[in-house]
Design a protein around this motif. Structure first.
Motif, PDB file in Angstrom:
ATOM      1  N   ASN A 182       0.836  -1.206   0.000  1.00 34.81           N
ATOM      2  CA  ASN A 182       0.000   0.000   0.000  1.00 34.81           C
ATOM      3  C   ASN A 182       0.864   1.247   0.000  1.00 34.81           C
ATOM      4  O   ASN A 182       1.570   1.525   0.971  1.00 34.81           O
ATOM      5  CB  ASN A 182      -0.930   0.012   1.214  1.00 34.81           C
ATOM      6  CG  ASN A 182      -2.122   0.919   0.993  1.00 34.81           C
ATOM      7  OD1 ASN A 182      -1.990   1.996   0.418  1.00 34.81           O
ATOM      8  ND2 ASN A 182      -3.285   0.495   1.435  1.00 34.81           N
TER       9      ASN A 182
ATOM     10  N   ARG B   7      -1.206   4.165   2.575  1.00 32.62           N
ATOM     11  CA  ARG B   7      -1.859   3.847   3.834  1.00 32.62           C
ATOM     12  C   ARG B   7      -1.056   2.789   4.584  1.00 32.62           C
ATOM     13  O   ARG B   7      -0.317   2.012   3.983  1.00 32.62           O
ATOM     14  CB  ARG B   7      -3.273   3.275   3.615  1.00 32.62           C
ATOM     15  CG  ARG B   7      -4.312   4.191   3.023  1.00 32.62           C
ATOM     16  CD  ARG B   7      -5.623   3.432   2.977  1.00 32.62           C
ATOM     17  NE  ARG B   7      -6.631   4.028   2.129  1.00 32.62           N
ATOM     18  CZ  ARG B   7      -7.667   4.734   2.557  1.00 32.62           C
ATOM     19  NH1 ARG B   7      -7.800   4.973   3.845  1.00 32.62           N
ATOM     20  NH2 ARG B   7      -8.562   5.212   1.719  1.00 32.62           N
ATOM     21  N   GLU B   8      -1.262   2.755   5.897  1.00 32.87           N
ATOM     22  CA  GLU B   8      -0.724   1.659   6.688  1.00 32.87           C
ATOM     23  C   GLU B   8      -1.615   0.438   6.485  1.00 32.87           C
ATOM     24  O   GLU B   8      -2.838   0.542   6.438  1.00 32.87           O
ATOM     25  CB  GLU B   8      -0.706   2.030   8.178  1.00 32.87           C
ATOM     26  CG  GLU B   8       0.376   3.033   8.553  1.00 32.87           C
ATOM     27  CD  GLU B   8       1.779   2.471   8.398  1.00 32.87           C
ATOM     28  OE1 GLU B   8       1.975   1.274   8.716  1.00 32.87           O
ATOM     29  OE2 GLU B   8       2.666   3.210   7.930  1.00 32.87           O
ATOM     30  N   ARG B   9      -0.994  -0.712   6.381  1.00 35.93           N
ATOM     31  CA  ARG B   9      -1.768  -1.944   6.240  1.00 35.93           C
ATOM     32  C   ARG B   9      -2.455  -2.306   7.545  1.00 35.93           C
ATOM     33  O   ARG B   9      -1.946  -2.021   8.628  1.00 35.93           O
ATOM     34  CB  ARG B   9      -0.855  -3.096   5.816  1.00 35.93           C
ATOM     35  CG  ARG B   9      -0.354  -2.907   4.399  1.00 35.93           C
ATOM     36  CD  ARG B   9      -0.540  -4.090   3.520  1.00 35.93           C
ATOM     37  NE  ARG B   9      -1.734  -4.874   3.683  1.00 35.93           N
ATOM     38  CZ  ARG B   9      -1.895  -6.064   3.093  1.00 35.93           C
ATOM     39  NH1 ARG B   9      -0.927  -6.568   2.355  1.00 35.93           N
ATOM     40  NH2 ARG B   9      -3.003  -6.747   3.243  1.00 35.93           N
ATOM     41  N   ARG B  10      -3.587  -2.930   7.415  1.00 33.54           N
ATOM     42  CA  ARG B  10      -4.272  -3.428   8.601  1.00 33.54           C
ATOM     43  C   ARG B  10      -3.469  -4.583   9.218  1.00 33.54           C
ATOM     44  O   ARG B  10      -2.772  -5.307   8.511  1.00 33.54           O
ATOM     45  CB  ARG B  10      -5.680  -3.910   8.239  1.00 33.54           C
ATOM     46  CG  ARG B  10      -6.642  -2.784   7.940  1.00 33.54           C
ATOM     47  CD  ARG B  10      -8.037  -3.303   7.603  1.00 33.54           C
ATOM     48  NE  ARG B  10      -8.125  -3.812   6.236  1.00 33.54           N
ATOM     49  CZ  ARG B  10      -9.251  -4.205   5.653  1.00 33.54           C
ATOM     50  NH1 ARG B  10     -10.394  -4.154   6.322  1.00 33.54           N
ATOM     51  NH2 ARG B  10      -9.257  -4.646   4.422  1.00 33.54           N
ATOM     52  N   SER B  11      -3.574  -4.730  10.525  1.00 34.23           N
ATOM     53  CA  SER B  11      -2.840  -5.781  11.222  1.00 34.23           C
ATOM     54  C   SER B  11      -3.649  -7.079  11.235  1.00 34.23           C
ATOM     55  O   SER B  11      -4.876  -7.052  11.362  1.00 34.23           O
ATOM     56  CB  SER B  11      -2.542  -5.354  12.661  1.00 34.23           C
ATOM     57  OG  SER B  11      -1.711  -4.213  12.667  1.00 34.23           O
ATOM     58  N   TYR B  12      -2.930  -8.190  11.116  1.00 29.85           N
ATOM     59  CA  TYR B  12      -3.578  -9.497  11.142  1.00 29.85           C
ATOM     60  C   TYR B  12      -2.900 -10.375  12.177  1.00 29.85           C
ATOM     61  O   TYR B  12      -1.681 -10.312  12.367  1.00 29.85           O
ATOM     62  CB  TYR B  12      -3.515 -10.160   9.752  1.00 29.85           C
ATOM     63  CG  TYR B  12      -4.324  -9.414   8.723  1.00 29.85           C
ATOM     64  CD1 TYR B  12      -5.683  -9.664   8.564  1.00 29.85           C
ATOM     65  CD2 TYR B  12      -3.739  -8.437   7.926  1.00 29.85           C
ATOM     66  CE1 TYR B  12      -6.439  -8.964   7.631  1.00 29.85           C
ATOM     67  CE2 TYR B  12      -4.484  -7.733   6.993  1.00 29.85           C
ATOM     68  CZ  TYR B  12      -5.826  -8.003   6.851  1.00 29.85           C
ATOM     69  OH  TYR B  12      -6.568  -7.312   5.936  1.00 29.85           O
TER      70      TYR B  12
ATOM     71  N   GLN C 268      -8.502   2.663  -3.797  1.00 28.45           N
ATOM     72  CA  GLN C 268      -8.911   2.613  -2.387  1.00 28.45           C
ATOM     73  C   GLN C 268     -10.033   3.570  -2.019  1.00 28.45           C
ATOM     74  O   GLN C 268     -10.195   3.928  -0.853  1.00 28.45           O
ATOM     75  CB  GLN C 268      -7.694   2.853  -1.481  1.00 28.45           C
ATOM     76  CG  GLN C 268      -6.531   1.925  -1.809  1.00 28.45           C
ATOM     77  CD  GLN C 268      -5.330   2.156  -0.935  1.00 28.45           C
ATOM     78  OE1 GLN C 268      -5.386   1.910   0.264  1.00 28.45           O
ATOM     79  NE2 GLN C 268      -4.250   2.624  -1.525  1.00 28.45           N
TER      80      GLN C 268
ATOM     81  N   ASN D 170     -15.007   5.406   1.387  1.00 22.60           N
ATOM     82  CA  ASN D 170     -13.812   4.732   1.870  1.00 22.60           C
ATOM     83  C   ASN D 170     -13.909   3.239   1.579  1.00 22.60           C
ATOM     84  O   ASN D 170     -14.990   2.657   1.612  1.00 22.60           O
ATOM     85  CB  ASN D 170     -13.683   4.967   3.378  1.00 22.60           C
ATOM     86  CG  ASN D 170     -12.333   4.526   3.923  1.00 22.60           C
ATOM     87  OD1 ASN D 170     -12.004   3.348   3.908  1.00 22.60           O
ATOM     88  ND2 ASN D 170     -11.562   5.478   4.401  1.00 22.60           N
TER      89      ASN D 170
ATOM     90  N   LYS E  79     -13.289   0.782   3.334  1.00 22.78           N
ATOM     91  CA  LYS E  79     -13.863   0.005   4.435  1.00 22.78           C
ATOM     92  C   LYS E  79     -15.391  -0.038   4.355  1.00 22.78           C
ATOM     93  O   LYS E  79     -16.020  -0.923   4.919  1.00 22.78           O
ATOM     94  CB  LYS E  79     -13.432   0.605   5.775  1.00 22.78           C
ATOM     95  CG  LYS E  79     -11.941   0.445   6.064  1.00 22.78           C
ATOM     96  CD  LYS E  79     -11.591   1.060   7.415  1.00 22.78           C
ATOM     97  CE  LYS E  79     -10.099   0.917   7.704  1.00 22.78           C
ATOM     98  NZ  LYS E  79      -9.741   1.554   9.009  1.00 22.78           N
TER      99      LYS E  79
ATOM    100  N   THR F  54     -12.096  -9.004   2.729  1.00 19.20           N
ATOM    101  CA  THR F  54     -10.761  -8.446   3.003  1.00 19.20           C
ATOM    102  C   THR F  54     -10.245  -7.682   1.798  1.00 19.20           C
ATOM    103  O   THR F  54      -9.789  -6.549   1.905  1.00 19.20           O
ATOM    104  CB  THR F  54      -9.776  -9.580   3.366  1.00 19.20           C
ATOM    105  OG1 THR F  54     -10.265 -10.272   4.509  1.00 19.20           O
ATOM    106  CG2 THR F  54      -8.393  -9.020   3.666  1.00 19.20           C
ATOM    107  N   TYR F  55     -10.303  -8.310   0.647  1.00 23.09           N
ATOM    108  CA  TYR F  55      -9.813  -7.708  -0.590  1.00 23.09           C
ATOM    109  C   TYR F  55     -10.973  -7.468  -1.554  1.00 23.09           C
ATOM    110  O   TYR F  55     -11.968  -8.202  -1.546  1.00 23.09           O
ATOM    111  CB  TYR F  55      -8.803  -8.625  -1.284  1.00 23.09           C
ATOM    112  CG  TYR F  55      -7.509  -8.850  -0.535  1.00 23.09           C
ATOM    113  CD1 TYR F  55      -6.608  -7.812  -0.331  1.00 23.09           C
ATOM    114  CD2 TYR F  55      -7.180 -10.114  -0.050  1.00 23.09           C
ATOM    115  CE1 TYR F  55      -5.404  -8.030   0.335  1.00 23.09           C
ATOM    116  CE2 TYR F  55      -5.985 -10.343   0.615  1.00 23.09           C
ATOM    117  CZ  TYR F  55      -5.106  -9.295   0.807  1.00 23.09           C
ATOM    118  OH  TYR F  55      -3.917  -9.511   1.466  1.00 23.09           O
TER     119      TYR F  55
END
Length: 929
Positions: free
Chosen positions: A83, A86-91, A367, A373, A375, A381-382
């Protein structure tokens, strides 16, 4: 791992039990144990599968390292650097050593598990470095859900051997930089020279241009001779200019408003909706044909058209060879996830009637959807998660890393060519401006656009990288920009000075050569009759079953009845249709029919494909006419209208010398494909000068079967009729339907044809045609009344379709010689002259009535009322009362309404016998006062 301590204390009995589980089902044990039992040196054990009682800790860590490798392959895409803004979401769990039961103290330990990734025995830190570089950098790959072991191995060997890291030559790097330069400077130039004009800029996703260029280069190396491209408006101008090589001068002329003559009959469209086709030559000297389909603002509507065009070209031009032509679909992230058409099209990928050998899907993932947005744009997820439904692999790539993108897309093309499956490339990027250049994105995305404002464009990033590598001269990028900008300015000056405009793209080239764009064609006559000997021969062939095959008894009876029609020389609707197909096949025209249950026919009338009684073997009578006939294809589609109708439109667009038919299961179901109708079928000739000969069959007629099984929404087609754009017909005889279908291919132009086909008439003994009606004359737009004498007629009923037979029954039962019934078989183009001749014939008639089964606000009446409002007909109307629903769902109410319509047509609706029947069958029917 929760069971790590347990495993560490395991004994040989436990391992032996795992081995036996593995032998029963390899998938029942962890990947590490699978690999162990496959034959690692330290885990062979005895022939009985029992391992030594001594189990060192290192052995279990070997298993853990194997599980770590598999973990990266499965979930590494969640931890990539893909990305750019943006910061990637944490998993969780992540990729820490502890996740896999390993520790930092193990980093210098040598593990045999390195064999799995091609290293041989290697230190843990080296194994991690390889899989980290392969799966967690600028390229993330989802492929582990593939069920074919060969494909899984292909991906692992292909990626791990090169660590998913490009190693391009200096020449390739310079080409990539050059295409990036064209993409960036072109957008910047348009933005400065045409302030305030919409262009739907590619800025933020300029890497798409070198990526597309590489698809063409790599594809040509692998045997692809033609690409058909579909995309929405964002970035289209850049693709037209720098991939399709539409001249900059022509694009600038369109910005200057010189694209269309104000006196042209064509309405045109905005420049970022237009299509184009061209031939390009690759670096290796191969020629590739490119087609970019026109597309409206319905972002993904073009997808099925592209697939249909590719299938059509594959069938006619490339002998069914998937390797020689490929579709490229360019999606937006929000539209890919949100538009149902993407799923409909994806589900076609492996169906016999629609497969195209695999599509290359590029996702411009900026995005944000309009202002929404990401989200809020999907639950998955994708945006590409629908790819998993067809086991299509997905590459997620950082759009700022252009080399990684080119590398990934080359691999995707290789995969497509090798396995003929769909493949997705999710390009993580951003949108420099708002939805369009005048939009303010900070209204809804303030934080994102603060980051974007400071972010360098992909060309700057790549140039800096090349300079640091010492791959290019420090002044190369500056020289490229200077020279290209000068070229653009020169072409802009030419566009301003030159008042002429040349699109350089003939709409009647290629397979359309020899045909014409047609207007005012309503009176054009065509020879559609067929010699009686030929027709009877076809009838006999398609109604004779082979003696060595066993068929269902009811099928044998049906075909015996068809054979008798050849003897009596009287044919029903199904035979009229099949004879049209058979005669066209013998004339050398291919016939393709698709839709839900078309092989048998929704009403069990067609039986074009027969399934043998004791097997799944199929027999197709129309494919057995003679050795020289053209190919007949008929396919039951999946449960889709939007996607399949778009596909068939695309099929007909690519080849006008085939009869291409889509049939709705019931006429009303066509409303699921309204976007294709509005944006392509009824308007494409006006917008893009693209003709099409597609035929739509819509079962229509009021038989008391409820709202969804009655109306084909005739009114919606009639309100779209203008500029001689389409044909709308509602035939009442098999012979007229026969001539109508043949007429489609017997003229030197093509127009979409909408036919409202019958249901109850399919087996009506009245709805038949004699042999001479097929072998003489042609299609009749109007059919006059043969039961009455003109001098006796005082009222003329005009109608269309099945209601004619209801009126005819009443006319003959009451011996009403004073009322003539005239059938309008072609509603559009409306046969005014023939209708005028009817009026002149019945000189004593004082009343002209339009009679229809549909409610007053539906059917053909709104159109008739509008078109004849100032005519001498002074039409009155008899119909059901206006309604918000197409038909009643109650059988008794339907009967009462139908009695009212027929009775009113003959001026007896207020009679006591009708009123009594109405009151008896329903309390509240229609207003008959």
């Amino acid at each position: 791992m929760d069971n790590l301590s347990y495993i560490s204390n395991a004994n040989s009995a436990y391992i032996d039990s795992l081995y036996h589980s593995y032998k029963e089902d390899p998938a029942s044990v962890d990947f590490g144990w699978q690999k162990f039992f496959e034959g690692f040196d330290f885990g062979r054990g005895s022939e009985a599968g029992v391992v030594s009682a001594e189990t060192p800790d290192h052995f279990f860590k070997e298993i853990n390292v194997l599980n770590m490798i598999n973990g990266y392959r499965q979930r590494g895409h969640l931890f990539t650097k893909t990305n750019p803004v943006r910061e990637r979401r944490s998993y969780y769990p992540g990729k820490e050593l502890e996740t896999f039961g390993l520790q930092e103290s193990d980093l210098n330990t040598v593990f045999n598990a390195g064999v799995e990734v091609g290293l041989g025995p290697a230190k843990l830190k080296d194994i991690i470095a390889l899989i980290e570089q392969t799966y967690c950098q600028s390229i993330g790959v989802e492929y582990k859900y593939l069920r074919n072991p060969e494909k899984l191995k292909w991906f692992e060997q292909r990626m791990e051997s090169e660590r998913n890291t490009p190693n391009f030559s200096i020449e390739t790097k310079k080409r990539i930089l050059g295409k990036l330069n064209e993409a960036v400077v072109f957008e910047n130039f348009l933005g400065t020279k045409f302030l305030g004009q919409k262009r739907f800029s590619l800025e933020g996703a300029e890497s798409v241009i070198p990526a597309l260029d590489s698809v063409i280069q790599k594809g040509a190396e692998l045997g692809i001779e033609e690409f058909v491209i579909g995309m929405a408006h964002r970035g289209r101008l850049n693709v037209l200019a720098n991939i399709m090589y539409k001249t900059y001068k022509n694009i600038f002329s369109e910005f200057e408003g010189k694209g269309f003559d104000v006196n042209t009959p064509f309405g045109g469209d905005v420049k970022y909706h237009l299509g184009y086709s061209t031939d390009v030559e690759t670096v290796s000297g191969k020629k590739v044909h490119l087609s970019l389909c026109p597309n409206p603002s319905h972002l993904e509507a073009v997808d099925p058209l592209v697939e249909g065009m590719v299938r059509s070209k594959m069938d006619f031009k490339y002998d069914g060879d998937y390797k020689r032509i490929a579709p490229i679909l360019i999606h937006g992230d929000a539209s890919l996830a949100g538009q149902g058409i993407t799923y409909e099209v994806l589900q076609m990928a492996k169906l016999d009637g629609y497969r195209t050998g695999g599509s290359i899907h590029l996702v411009i993932n900026n995005q944000v959807g309009f202002t929404t947005n990401f989200k809020d744009a999907r639950s998955s997820t994708y945006c590409t998660d629908l790819a998993k439904t067809t086991l299509s692999p997905v590459f997620h790539v950082n759009g700022d890393d252009v080399e990684a993108l080119v590398y990934a897309i080359n691999m995707a093309v290789e995969y497509r060519q090798k396995y003929h499956n769909d493949v997705f490339i999710d390009i993580l990027c951003y949108r420099r401006f708002g939805h369009n250049e005048a939009d303010e994105p900070k209204f809804t995305q303030p934080l994102l656009y603060k980051a974007i404002e400071k972010h360098p464009n992909p060309r700057e990033i790549y140039n800096k990288k090349l300079l640091e590598q010492g791959s290019v001269d420090a002044n190369l990028a500056k020289e490229m920009e200077k020279n290209f900008r000068a070229l653009l300015q020169e072409r802009l000056n030419e566009a301003k000075e030159d008042e002429t405009y040349s699109a350089m793209n003939s709409v009647l080239a290629g397979s359309w050569k020899g045909l014409r764009l047609a207007s005012n064609w309503a009176g054009t006559k065509s020879d559609t009759k067929v010699a009686s000997g030929k027709l009877l021969s076809i009838a006999k062939n398609i109604s004779t079953l082979p003696g060595d095959k066993k068929f269902f008894k009811k099928i044998e009876k049906l075909f015996d009845d068809r054979k008798k029609m050849s003897e009596t020389k009287v044919f029903d609707w199904a035979m009229g249709e099949l004879l049209a197909y058979g005669s066209l096949l013998e004339d050398g025209f291919r016939v393709r029919v698709s839709g839900q249950d078309v092989e048998r026919g929704t009403f069990s009338h067609r039986h074009a494909v027969l399934t043998l009684e004791d097997s799944e073997e199929e027999y197709v009578p129309l494919a057995q006419l003679n050795n020289g006939q053209a190919k007949f294809e008929i396919y039951n589609s999946h449960l889709s209208e939007y996607g399949v109708l778009g596909f068939e439109y695309g099929y007909a667009l690519a080849n006008p010398m085939a009869l291409v038919i889509w049939e709705a299961q019931f006429g009303d179901f066509v409303n699921g494909a309204q976007i294709i109708i509005d944006q392509f079928i009824t308007s494409a000739e006006t917008k893009w000068q693209r003709s099409n000969g597609l035929v739509m069959l819509l079962p229509h007629g009021y038989e008391g079967q409820g709202p969804e099984h009655s109306s084909g929404r005739m009114e919606r087609f009639m309100e779209a009729c203008a500029d001689d754009n389409i044909q709308v017909a509602n035939c009442t005889t098999p012979a007229n339907f026969f001539h109508l279908l043949r007429r489609q291919l017997k003229r030197d132009f093509r127009k979409p044809l909408v036919v409202f086909t019958p249901k109850s008439l399919l087996r009506s003994p009245q709805c038949v045609s004699k042999l001479e009606e097929f072998t003489e004359g042609g299609f009749r737009e109007v059919i006059d009344d043969s039961y009455v004498k003109a001098a006796d007629v005082k009222r003329v009923l005009f109608c269309t379709g099945k209601v004619y037979y209801d009126l005819l029954e009443k006319q003959q039962a009451d011996d009403r010689k004073d009322v003539a019934i005239v059938r309008i078989e072609q509603l559009y183009p409306t046969p005014y002259d023939q209708m005028d001749a009817i009026r002149a014939k019945y000189k004593k008639a004082k009343e002209y009535v339009w009679v229809q089964e549909e409610p007053e606000n539906m059917g053909a009446w709104p159109y008739i009322a509008r078109k004849f409002r100032k005519s001498e007909f002074n039409f009155d109307v008899v119909s059901r009362k206006e309604s918000s629903s197409t038909a009643t769902g109650y059988a008794k109410q339907h009967i009462a309404q139908q009695l009212f319509v027929v009775g009113q047509a003959f001026e007896t609706s207020a009679g006591p016998e009708v009123k009594k029947k109405v009151e008896k069958t329903t309390q509240k029917v229609v207003n008959i006062d």
